[in-house]
Scaffold this active site. Structure first.
Site, short mmCIF file in Angstrom:
data_model
loop_
_atom_site.label_atom_id
_atom_site.label_comp_id
_atom_site.label_asym_id
_atom_site.label_seq_id
_atom_site.Cartn_x
_atom_site.Cartn_y
_atom_site.Cartn_z
N CYS A 188 -55.35 2.35 -20.99
CA CYS A 188 -54.67 2.12 -22.27
C CYS A 188 -55.19 0.87 -22.99
CB CYS A 188 -53.15 2.00 -22.08
SG CYS A 188 -52.64 0.70 -20.96
N ASP B 100 -56.65 -7.21 -20.70
CA ASP B 100 -56.35 -8.34 -19.82
C ASP B 100 -57.16 -8.28 -18.54
OD1 ASP B 100 -54.65 -10.04 -21.17
OD2 ASP B 100 -52.84 -8.95 -20.63
N GLU C 114 -53.76 -4.81 -14.60
CA GLU C 114 -54.43 -5.72 -15.54
C GLU C 114 -54.74 -7.07 -14.90
OE1 GLU C 114 -51.81 -6.19 -18.91
OE2 GLU C 114 -50.06 -5.88 -17.65
N HIS D 248 -49.28 -7.41 -40.67
CA HIS D 248 -48.56 -6.37 -41.39
C HIS D 248 -49.35 -5.90 -42.61
CE1 HIS D 248 -44.84 -5.73 -39.32
NE2 HIS D 248 -44.52 -7.01 -39.30
#
Length: 592
Positions: free
Chosen positions: A525, A478, A454, A211
């Protein structure tokens, strides 16, 4: 830049010569400023045994610390409202997660149990439980989820500070163009920055998906995290350069280095202005082939960055955030409300929602399932959801309800065979019919349902999977990991992780061909989608849709607009004929 602090020395002869440190670049940009050392103070947790008759009192003391933490979070919410919109939303979402962790969660229950069973004081119980939870998250084979370990530690530190009545020094009396240097900074710390004074920061801890990193990008602050041995090497008031482009921190830069970085900063600002002008232009090659550029997001607050980058939609909305840091599964209504907000914010642009990619090392505490010996090959993603139909159906219902507010696609992760996509489609049809019978607004037809390629087996079976899918999305992260049997988070083998390995490229090529033969859309992606160097190769293979981090989109668009489709096809054929990964990398780097 004329008011930069004085230079240091380049070479022998001085006590404070130029020093260069490397870390993770998380906030792009360059700043030349003055060191402000921030010492959050050690969060010391005394440990001692308590008598049986003191257990109730100790649990009450812990409850008071929890209540105090909730009040502090309330104060931070007020500060969040004064931040720039994106940063304020990011901090607000993080504070929601903190609040969940303090409400009857595994954390709170675990501390109470430690106090009762081990007869130890609250500080020691918090330290133990936080260490266990943070270790579990940090070991996850997912950068974003592993980054949540920092959030858990921050909540623990806040509780211990409340228990020990320890205060943290604020960011007062800062010099102008201050650069904050610290062992660690929390997102709450960054919310205290006055942008008139703080122009960048660097820490010894933190990750690219933490974060704190997200807040750096939201506040547009150059930042470098995970810099070893930084704090003990600096002194307050010294000149420092934060290079958030290449991940460098330079202390006491000499005259030559200062001059070089003034140029680099000017070049960065000039290039950013040029990229900004591309926002409303199409991603079209010089010979007229259009490529659709979408964005990946981890959190709803990133939707604004997607719009600012000029993305045509969200190509991958990871839904794991809905299930994080809570003791129970999110309800259908909770999921619907969040998804609706994202879809409405996208103003008619398509949103692809990946259903929960959890299981194995990503199981939430709500599942009550222990970790298997090999989580990467265990009960995860679609396998897990099909074993938990209530969880799957609640998520599908939320997505279908949200789909009336804008165009939506449903993406199924880790599919390895035809039965899995058929089972998910059947579940979606059942939920769709139920919602319609109940009079709940849903689209007349199911949204497109696609699969992530993947797993090597899915790529090799793409011809069989294509007729059952409305679209493909290739998850190269992956796919590379499973193809090469390499855990990229394992430092002993991470250097072998290479998406340009010919085996990986052949799987991408095969899956793309299967999609094109079936007449369904296919996108990439994974991380390679956001690498401008690889855009010609993917375009030449046949990819016409890329989804990436919003910050990568302008540079990829710029690259696409500078090449021709014909040259990209010729280049791709040349690459696909190679067998040596090093040679492929050379070709990619040399192509212009």
């Amino acid at each position: 830049m004329r008011n930069d602090p004085p230079p240091g020395r380049c070479g022998p002869g001085g006590l404070r010569e130029e020093q260069c440190f490397r870390g993770l670049a998380v906030g792009p940009g360059v700043v030349i400023g003055v060191v402000h050392l921030h010492d959050p103070g050690d969060v010391r947790a005394p440990e001692y045994r308590i008598a049986a008759n003191r257990v109730s009192a100790e649990k009450k003391r812990f409850a008071q610390a929890v209540a105090a933490a909730q009040r502090q979070i309330g104060v931070l919410r007020g500060k969040a409202e004064k931040l720039p919109a994106h940063a304020g939303e990011e901090l607000g979402f993080m504070l929601d997660a903190y609040s969940h962790m303090l409400q009857g969660s595994r954390l709170v229950r675990g501390v109470d149990l430690r106090i009762e069973q081990d007869r130890i004081n609250a500080e020691a119980a918090v330290r133990t439980v936080i260490a266990d939870l943070a270790e579990a998250f940090a070991s996850m084979n997912d950068a974003y989820l592993a980054g949540r370990a920092d959030d858990i530690r921050e909540v623990g530190h806040r509780l211990i500070r409340n228990l020990t009545k320890t205060t943290v020094k604020a960011f007062d009396n800062l010099p102008r163009r201050a650069v904050v240097i610290s062992r660690e900074l929390t997102p709450a710390d960054t919310a205290m920055f006055d942008p008139q004074y703080v122009h960048g920061f660097a820490t010894e801890s933190g990750g690219a998906q933490s974060h704190t990193a997200i807040m750096a990008r939201s506040l547009d602050l150059p930042a470098v995290l995970a810099v070893p041995d930084l704090v003990r090497s600096v002194r307050g008031g010294e000149t420092v350069i934060i290079d958030g482009i290449d991940g460098q921190v330079i202390l006491n830069p000499c005259t030559e280095t200062l001059a070089a970085y003034r140029i680099k900063r000017a070049d960065f600002l000039r290039a950013r202005r040029a990229l900004t002008r591309l926002k409303d232009l199409p991603a079209v090659t010089s010979d007229g082939v259009t490529v659709r550029l979408l964005a990946n997001i981890e959190l709803p607050t990133e939707a604004e960055a997607v719009l600012q980058a000029g993305a045509e939609g969200i190509g991958l909305l990871r839904s794991e955030f809905l299930f994080m840091n809570r003791p129970d599964w999110p309800t259908e209504d909770e999921q619907y409300a969040v998804l609706r907000s994202v879809i409405e914010r996208m103003q008619g642009r398509p949103v692809t929602v990946r259903i929960l990619d959890a299981g194995g090392d990503k199981l939430t505490s709500a599942s009550g399932t222990s970790l298997p010996d090999n989580p990467a090959l265990g009960l995860r993603a679609v396998r897990f959801l099909l074993s938990a139909p209530d969880v799957l159906e609640a998520q599908l219902a939320a997505i279908l309800r949200a789909a009336v507010h804008g165009p939506v696609r449903i993406l199924v992760p880790m599919v390895s065979n035809c039965d899995e996509i058929q089972a998910v489609r059947q579940a979606a049809e059942t939920v769709h019919a139920r919602l319609k019978d109940q009079g709940i607004p849903v689209p007349d037809a199911l949204p497109p349902i696609g699969i992530m390629i993947e797993i090597p087996g899915a790529a090799l079976a793409a011809d069989a999977l294509a007729p059952l899918s409305d679209f493909f999305a290739i998850g190269t992260n992956d796919l590379t990991q499973y193809t090469l049997a390499i855990d990229r988070t394992d430092e002993t083998v991470a250097h072998l992780y290479n998406p340009l390995h010919p085996a990986v490229l052949r799987l991408i090529h095969f899956a793309t061909g299967a999609a094109l033969r079936a007449g369904i859309p296919i996108s990439v992606c994974g991380e390679i989608a956001g690498d401008p160097r690889l855009a010609p190769l993917l375009l030449g293979i046949g990819i016409r849709e890329l989804s990436m981090a919003a910050g990568s989109l302008p540079r990829v668009k710029q690259r696409i607009r500078r090449i021709s489709h014909m040259d990209a096809e010729t280049f791709a054929r040349r690459v696909m004929a190679e067998f040596d990964p090093a040679r492929i990398t050379e070709l990619v780097n040399a192509f212009s």
